[in-house]
Design a protein around this motif. Structure first.
Motif: not given
Length: 188
Positions: A49-57, A59-65
């Motif tokens: 429910d909460s905004q994602k932390d820097v790691v989760k953001v 992880i959700g980015s295809a440009d940062h694998t």
């Protein structure tokens, strides 16, 4: 008169005491019937429910694998999942691709964990800095103890005269500034 009040008070205390003891026995039985989950760091907290932390953001980015693999290899996931605030300068996959061939693969090896962690910590400032707070010539002390220098020209923010901030993404524990180059700490 006092003895008449003592009997009902004692009776009430006895009922409450027995009730609490039964409740404690039930709680103990419930807790022993269910196996405890193993404890993990902050990164294991499930919160959809909460905004994602820097790691989760990241992880959700295809440009940062590549960055995510590096954070995992350096065992920095839990550190960067904590409260912060953190300002993370996050190189894209394309930024990592600009490094000499084999550099990333070599850094991801277990024996290079310390060097990898040093490089990644050079991309982290402890505190929350939006781009409008950055000024030309500003020097930031990074998490690894080294410094980066910010330059601002024509509204474009650069780090160490090399990496350009191309986007900024807020997170629950700070902000991520997407950059187009990998920052390498000064050699000592």
């Amino acid at each position: 008169m006092k003895s008449h009040l003592f009997v009902p008070a004692f009776f009430l205390f006895s009922i409450v005491s027995v009730s609490c003891n039964n409740s404690a026995v039930q709680n103990e039985a419930t807790s022993t019937a269910q196996p405890e989950k193993s404890l993990s760091g902050q990164s294991a907290v499930q919160d959809d429910d909460s905004q994602k932390d820097v790691v989760k953001v990241a992880i959700g980015s295809a440009d940062h694998t590549t960055l995510v693999k590096a954070i995992q290899a350096a065992s920095l996931v839990d550190v960067l999942s904590n409260a912060g605030p953190f300002t993370v300068f996050a190189p894209t996959n394309a930024a990592f691709d600009k490094l000499p061939a084999g550099t990333v693969d070599n850094l991801l090896k277990p024996e290079n964990k310390e060097s990898l962690a040093n490089i990644l910590q050079y991309h982290v400032y402890v505190g929350g800095l939006k781009t409008d707070m950055m000024t030309d010539g500003q020097v930031l002390g990074q998490a690894n103890g080294d410094k980066i220098t910010i330059s601002v020209k024509d509204g474009k923010v650069m780090l160490n005269g090399k990496a350009t901030i191309v986007a900024s993404v807020p997170a629950s524990n700070g902000i991520i500034h997407v950059i187009d180059e990998v920052l390498l700490p000064p050699t000592k």
